[in-house]
Motif scaffolding. Structure first.
Motif, PDB file in Angstrom:
ATOM      1  N   ALA A  59       0.835  -1.199   0.000  1.00 30.03           N
ATOM      2  CA  ALA A  59       0.000   0.000   0.000  1.00 30.03           C
ATOM      3  C   ALA A  59       0.871   1.251   0.000  1.00 30.03           C
ATOM      4  O   ALA A  59       0.590   2.212  -0.715  1.00 30.03           O
ATOM      5  CB  ALA A  59      -0.928  -0.003   1.215  1.00 30.03           C
ATOM      6  N   VAL A  60       1.952   1.225   0.777  1.00 26.91           N
ATOM      7  CA  VAL A  60       2.868   2.368   0.786  1.00 26.91           C
ATOM      8  C   VAL A  60       3.473   2.562  -0.596  1.00 26.91           C
ATOM      9  O   VAL A  60       3.567   3.675  -1.117  1.00 26.91           O
ATOM     10  CB  VAL A  60       3.973   2.185   1.851  1.00 26.91           C
TER      11      VAL A  60
ATOM     12  N   LEU B 216       0.978   4.061  -2.772  1.00 29.99           N
ATOM     13  CA  LEU B 216       0.800   5.464  -2.415  1.00 29.99           C
ATOM     14  C   LEU B 216       1.914   6.311  -3.017  1.00 29.99           C
ATOM     15  O   LEU B 216       1.660   7.363  -3.621  1.00 29.99           O
ATOM     16  CB  LEU B 216       0.797   5.592  -0.886  1.00 29.99           C
ATOM     17  N   ILE B 217       3.153   5.810  -2.884  1.00 29.52           N
ATOM     18  CA  ILE B 217       4.283   6.545  -3.453  1.00 29.52           C
ATOM     19  C   ILE B 217       4.085   6.696  -4.955  1.00 29.52           C
ATOM     20  O   ILE B 217       4.239   7.781  -5.519  1.00 29.52           O
ATOM     21  CB  ILE B 217       5.614   5.811  -3.152  1.00 29.52           C
TER      22      ILE B 217
ATOM     23  N   ILE C  46       1.260   9.258  -5.649  1.00 29.25           N
ATOM     24  CA  ILE C  46       1.651  10.649  -5.375  1.00 29.25           C
ATOM     25  C   ILE C  46       2.651  11.123  -6.416  1.00 29.25           C
ATOM     26  O   ILE C  46       2.550  12.219  -6.951  1.00 29.25           O
ATOM     27  CB  ILE C  46       2.224  10.770  -3.940  1.00 29.25           C
ATOM     28  N   ARG C  47       3.623  10.234  -6.743  1.00 32.72           N
ATOM     29  CA  ARG C  47       4.633  10.596  -7.737  1.00 32.72           C
ATOM     30  C   ARG C  47       3.983  10.951  -9.070  1.00 32.72           C
ATOM     31  O   ARG C  47       4.407  11.853  -9.769  1.00 32.72           O
ATOM     32  CB  ARG C  47       5.591   9.419  -7.953  1.00 32.72           C
TER      33      ARG C  47
ATOM     34  N   PHE D 131      -2.698  13.007  -6.538  1.00 28.25           N
ATOM     35  CA  PHE D 131      -3.268  13.695  -5.377  1.00 28.25           C
ATOM     36  C   PHE D 131      -2.941  15.185  -5.390  1.00 28.25           C
ATOM     37  O   PHE D 131      -3.149  15.870  -4.404  1.00 28.25           O
ATOM     38  CB  PHE D 131      -2.733  13.084  -4.081  1.00 28.25           C
TER      39      PHE D 131
ATOM     40  N   GLN E  94      -3.988  17.865 -15.510  1.00 32.04           N
ATOM     41  CA  GLN E  94      -4.432  18.188 -14.155  1.00 32.04           C
ATOM     42  C   GLN E  94      -4.611  19.684 -14.037  1.00 32.04           C
ATOM     43  O   GLN E  94      -3.765  20.445 -14.491  1.00 32.04           O
ATOM     44  CB  GLN E  94      -3.394  17.746 -13.135  1.00 32.04           C
TER      45      GLN E  94
ATOM     46  N   ARG F  74       3.737  17.181  -2.076  1.00 27.38           N
ATOM     47  CA  ARG F  74       3.693  15.733  -2.295  1.00 27.38           C
ATOM     48  C   ARG F  74       4.347  14.985  -1.157  1.00 27.38           C
ATOM     49  O   ARG F  74       3.815  13.986  -0.670  1.00 27.38           O
ATOM     50  CB  ARG F  74       4.417  15.393  -3.605  1.00 27.38           C
TER      51      ARG F  74
ATOM     52  N   MET G  65       2.209  14.968   1.822  1.00 29.95           N
ATOM     53  CA  MET G  65       1.116  14.010   1.730  1.00 29.95           C
ATOM     54  C   MET G  65       1.613  12.589   1.969  1.00 29.95           C
ATOM     55  O   MET G  65       0.951  11.780   2.631  1.00 29.95           O
ATOM     56  CB  MET G  65       0.475  14.117   0.347  1.00 29.95           C
ATOM     57  N   LEU G  66       2.815  12.303   1.471  1.00 29.69           N
ATOM     58  CA  LEU G  66       3.377  10.972   1.670  1.00 29.69           C
ATOM     59  C   LEU G  66       3.635  10.718   3.157  1.00 29.69           C
ATOM     60  O   LEU G  66       3.385   9.614   3.660  1.00 29.69           O
ATOM     61  CB  LEU G  66       4.680  10.844   0.877  1.00 29.69           C
TER      62      LEU G  66
ATOM     63  N   VAL H 243       2.028   7.614   5.039  1.00 24.85           N
ATOM     64  CA  VAL H 243       2.810   6.582   5.731  1.00 24.85           C
ATOM     65  C   VAL H 243       2.382   6.507   7.193  1.00 24.85           C
ATOM     66  O   VAL H 243       2.181   5.414   7.749  1.00 24.85           O
ATOM     67  CB  VAL H 243       4.323   6.888   5.609  1.00 24.85           C
TER      68      VAL H 243
ATOM     69  N   LEU I  29      -1.103   4.747   7.302  1.00 26.57           N
ATOM     70  CA  LEU I  29      -1.042   3.297   7.122  1.00 26.57           C
ATOM     71  C   LEU I  29      -0.394   2.643   8.334  1.00 26.57           C
ATOM     72  O   LEU I  29      -0.856   1.599   8.818  1.00 26.57           O
ATOM     73  CB  LEU I  29      -0.250   2.967   5.849  1.00 26.57           C
TER      74      LEU I  29
ATOM     75  N   TYR J 193      -0.004  19.294   7.233  1.00 29.00           N
ATOM     76  CA  TYR J 193      -0.215  19.279   5.784  1.00 29.00           C
ATOM     77  C   TYR J 193      -1.269  20.303   5.380  1.00 29.00           C
ATOM     78  O   TYR J 193      -1.113  21.027   4.404  1.00 29.00           O
ATOM     79  CB  TYR J 193      -0.636  17.873   5.343  1.00 29.00           C
TER      80      TYR J 193
END
Lengths: 68, 825
Positions: free
Chosen positions: A18-19, A22-23, A26-27, A31, B131, B181, B184-185, B189, B192, B297
């Motif tokens: 999942a991480v 997510l990375i 986002i990359r 988002f 976007q 970004r 948000m990461l 993290v 999760l 954030y």
């Protein structure tokens, strides 16, 4: 209870996936903007072809899979 | 807008942009077989294209009107095709050869706009992904240069009514994007990690109640530690770096207790885990980190929104310029211009840089920069500002300042100062936070000592709860979050805030001092009459006007505008300008002075007049040696009367302090119902007056515009400049109004009052929360995770309460009046 010795490592692996997802998301900028995408549900029309770049859109009445 | 078209009723408003349609045969566009009026062919083309491509839902769901665009599409295509072979403009290159292009799109105001752009551009050949960021107006396009051209994309955007621009400060924008970004990461993290560790914690807590084998407990603790490590090292990193840097400068900021709480909980848990006894708090740690990084954030996004305001200003500058190389004209990027370049600017185009006109005379519209709605005549040698529009005829301009030195970029920096500047209230709460941290550390230590004495096993938990619950985040967020939200609201009203501290002071102002000329009046004076001294020989009215105009051309005083004429002027040498006096210089070997009677050395009691008299005299002149007198009148600004009435209604004292003569000041004062006025004030006298009020405990707002007001603006508690103010005055002002109407003064005061209320609410809430929670934590009733939740929620509440400010302000502006704002929000 010994099942937890299998399930929890599995869970950690999934969390790791999942991480990673997510990375990746986002990359790739998914988002970056969170406001207008909610509107796509209302605005996008699945029964009609999405707009195409040709100048004479009116002739373009063929059913087509939306690709966005 | 009502003009001679009697009987036609109100003109229909344009279906696309909402502007009134011009009289005459209507231009129509068909929607579902029904004709709808539009105002121009530009809007017609845009809406026809939207209908024909099946995107008409845009009109159903948009929450703002379209932007009227009169761009000539061929011109757009021509200009953009110049960058088709310039790879550096195509955006960042991806490994697969695709390009990541960032464009600023003008007119993006609601989510429907973003959808329209995506739906139009995404199906283009060679476009991967589009976007649109509604908040900032940035459009990102990932595209393949092998399949399509940059100019095609730009043209498509222009066709649906969004004017594309190459981004100014692209690197800053990309850096901000990166920061968002990674923020948000960090949240992701932590989130999760929190889910995982909480799940294991359920097992551990259940095990404590129902029994658990040592092996299983050990295993759950192991996995918790494993998941917590990345959360602490990655997600919580900003708190540690911020705390360390604050300790380096020997100050306690709000991140110190946060970092301390994380570190203490994590290290204590590891310690307990390694020795195999006592509790572990990994679940509290990750939850704490998750809530705090979420709040952080949100603040980050809000701060970035604020910064984009500067980009909106920079958008005023066109991308392209026509540079003259010998007799050749080449199209270059405006950013590539350098000082000394000769640039041709056609009628209808925007000046690409600051400079002075070399050839030709034209009228220049500076509305976007100064709010000045009347075009100004600019001839050879006169300065033009990048971003103003050339209305009348083509001119050639010598570039004087580009990039960071330009006027627009100076304005942008002034705006950014507001972001960095700290409110007095903010620093007060920071000081409170400092004491608070010391106090909390003491309480935490005492708590653990007391608990160690009574019940050692609960000591760590209680001390942690004290540390966590008392985190002064909400307290420290109270003021800055409100001020930044108010700043955005002000920008929407056409007001730039350059100093955040002013907002808090403004709410307590009880004296408002107005400059008269250019502030209460429109600053567009005209010469009403010219009187020539019968005793003075020779020169006729036209020649005298020429001399006066030549001298006044060197003055930035608003009155000087009255003398702007198109005809060629005589050359002036050895010019001296005296602030608040006049100008003197040598013309045809004779020294002339123009200005107030004092300045030209006259005793003006001789003449009685209601207008403003500007005197022209030869330097050799004795007491009665004036040559000509120009009577100048200046109309009141729109909305002045209501503004003054509203201020009186609030119980605020209004004063005029003007450099003008008694008659004209008293005339304006009586027309506006202002009782206290002071005429013939020099800057130092105005400052002395302001100081006197301040000594008696009053807080003074100064509203001015001229160069001579700048020191007074700096001396007052709060200062505002009105549209059309000089650069120097703007640089000293806390608020720069860009709308023509003075009614904005009251809007700013309303927003300031609301801000003060919100700051108070925030601080009250933060303190009440802490006072309630601290005894619970000391008493050991709070688990660290409860404290973490409560503290994060209190911070989020503060941020949300502040964000309310921008909504309140925009609602108010809708109901009162449509302000003729010029700065894009």
């Amino acid at each position: 209870m010994s099942i937890i010795y299998l399930m929890i490592p599995l869970g950690i692996i999934f969390a790791g996936l999942a991480v990673w997802a997510l990375i990746w998301a986002i990359r790739s900028g998914q988002f970056d903007e969170l406001e207008s995408h909610g509107w796509s549900v209302v605005l996008d029309d699945d029964t009609k072809p999405p707009p195409v770049e040709t100048e004479n859109d009116s002739q373009d009445e063929v059913e087509r899979e939306p690709d966005s | 807008m009502a003009n001679t078209g009697v009987g036609a009723g109100a003109f229909a408003s344009c279906f696309h942009c909402g502007e009134p349609c011009p009289p005459g045969p209507p231009i129509l566009v068909e929607r579902d077989g029904e004709p709808q009026p539009v105002c121009c062919h530009g809007c017609q083309a845009v809406s026809e294209l939207i209908f024909s491509s099946g995107l008409d839902r845009y009109y159903q769901f948009r929450t703002s009107e379209g932007r009227k665009i009169n761009d000539d599409l061929e011109m757009v295509a021509g200009i953009w095709s110049a960058c088709d072979d310039r790879q550096e403009l195509w955006g960042e290159e991806h490994t697969d050869g695709k390009r990541d292009l960032l464009l600023q799109t003008e007119g993006v105001e609601c989510s429907a706009c973003a959808w329209l752009i995506r739906s139009r551009i995404e199906p283009q050949t060679g476009v991967d992904r589009v976007q649109v960021d509604v908040g900032t107006g940035y459009t990102r396009i990932v595209w393949d240069p092998a399949q399509t051209k940059l100019s095609t994309l730009a043209l498509e955007l222009a066709k649906i009514g969004y004017r594309p621009h190459l981004p100014v400060a692209e690197s800053e924008q990309r850096a901000r994007l990166k920061e968002r970004r990674i923020g948000m990461l960090r949240v992701g993290v932590a989130g999760l990690g929190m889910m995982q560790v909480m799940m294991y914690a359920v097992g551990l807590y259940a095990g404590e109640t129902f029994g658990i084998t040592d092996g299983a407990r050990r295993f759950l603790e192991w996995t918790s530690l494993l998941v917590t490590i990345p959360v602490v090292l990655f997600s919580a990193r900003p708190f540690f770096t911020s705390a360390i840097s604050s300790l380096n400068v020997r100050r306690l900021n709000m991140d110190v207790p946060v970092a301390l709480a994380i570190a203490v909980a994590f290290v204590a848990s590891c310690f307990n885990f390694l020795r195999g006894a006592g509790d572990v708090y990994f679940d509290s740690v990750v939850m704490f980190v998750f809530f705090l990084s979420s709040a952080r954030y949100i603040q980050l996004v809000q701060r970035h929104r604020n910064l984009e305001g500067g980009a909106a200003l920079a958008r005023l500058i066109p991308e392209w310029a026509r540079r003259l190389q010998g007799s050749e004209i080449e199209t270059v990027l405006a950013a590539d211009l350098s000082v000394g370049d000769l640039v041709r600017v056609r009628a209808g185009e925007t000046f690409p840089a600051d400079g002075s006109i070399e050839n030709g005379t034209t009228e220049v519209d500076e509305a976007l920069l100064t709010g000045e709605s009347a075009p100004r005549v600019r001839g050879p040698g006169e300065d033009v500002v990048g971003g103003s529009v050339n209305i009348l005829s083509p001119v050639e301009m010598r570039v004087r300042a580009v990039g960071r030195d330009s006027t627009v970029s100076a304005l942008g920096r002034m705006l950014l100062r507001a972001g960095g500047e700290r409110n007095r209230f903010v620093s007060a709460s920071e000081r409170i936070a400092g004491y608070f941290v010391g106090f909390v550390l003491l309480i935490a230590a005492l708590t653990s000592v007391a608990w160690l004495y009574f019940q050692p096993s609960a000591a760590l938990s209680a001390a942690l709860a004290v540390l966590v619950v008392s985190c002064p985040c909400a307290l420290s967020l109270a003021a800055p979050a409100s001020v930044s939200a108010a700043g955005r609201a002000l920008l929407g009203q056409g007001v730039m805030m350059t100093r955040g501290v002013a907002l808090e002071v403004l709410a307590r102002v009880d004296v408002v001092v107005f400059d008269k000329t250019g502030t209460l009046t429109s600053g567009r004076p005209r010469i009403c009459s010219v009187k020539i001294n019968p005793d003075s020989p020779g020169l006729d009215e036209e020649a005298l006007l020429g001399i006066a105009a030549a001298l006044e051309a060197h003055s930035a005083h608003p009155l000087a505008h009255a003398f702007r004429v198109k005809s060629p002027l005589p050359g002036v040498t050895d010019v001296t300008t005296v602030n608040h006096g006049g100008v003197s210089g040598i013309i045809n070997g004779e020294r002339w002075s123009i200005g107030s009677a004092d300045f030209v050395g006259l005793d003006e009691k001789d003449v009685a007049n209601t207008g403003i008299i500007v005197w022209l005299a030869r330097q050799s002149a004795k007491q009665s040696g004036w040559v000509a007198q120009f009577e100048i009148r200046d109309e009141l600004r729109t909305g002045v009367r209501q503004t003054i009435d509203e201020l009186h209604h609030r119980g605020i004292r209004t004063v005029i302090a003007s450099g003008d003569r008694e008659q004209s000041v008293s005339e304006v004062a009586s027309r506006l119902g202002i009782e206290e006025w002071h005429a013939r004030q020099k800057p130092e006298m105005k400052i002395e007056r302001v100081r006197k009020w301040q000594r008696t405990g009053s807080r003074v707002l100064m509203v001015g515009d001229g160069v001579n007001d700048a020191p007074v603006l700096a001396a007052a508690d709060v200062s505002m400049t009105v549209s059309g103010a000089t650069d120097l005055a703007n640089s000293a002002a806390d608020f720069i109004l860009t709308t023509d109407s003075l009614a904005t003064v009251n809007r700013v005061m309303e927003i300031s009052g609301a801000t003060r209320r919100v700051i108070r609410e925030n601080m009250t809430w933060a303190i009440v929360y802490n006072v309630l929670a601290l005894p619970l934590a000391i008493g050991g009733f709070l688990q660290p995770w409860m404290a973490a939740l409560g503290m994060s929620l209190s911070s989020l509440l503060v941020v949300a309460n502040s964000a309310r400010l921008s909504r309140v302000a925009s609602k108010r502006s809708e109901t009162t009046e449509t302000v003729s704002g010029t700065v894009p929000a």
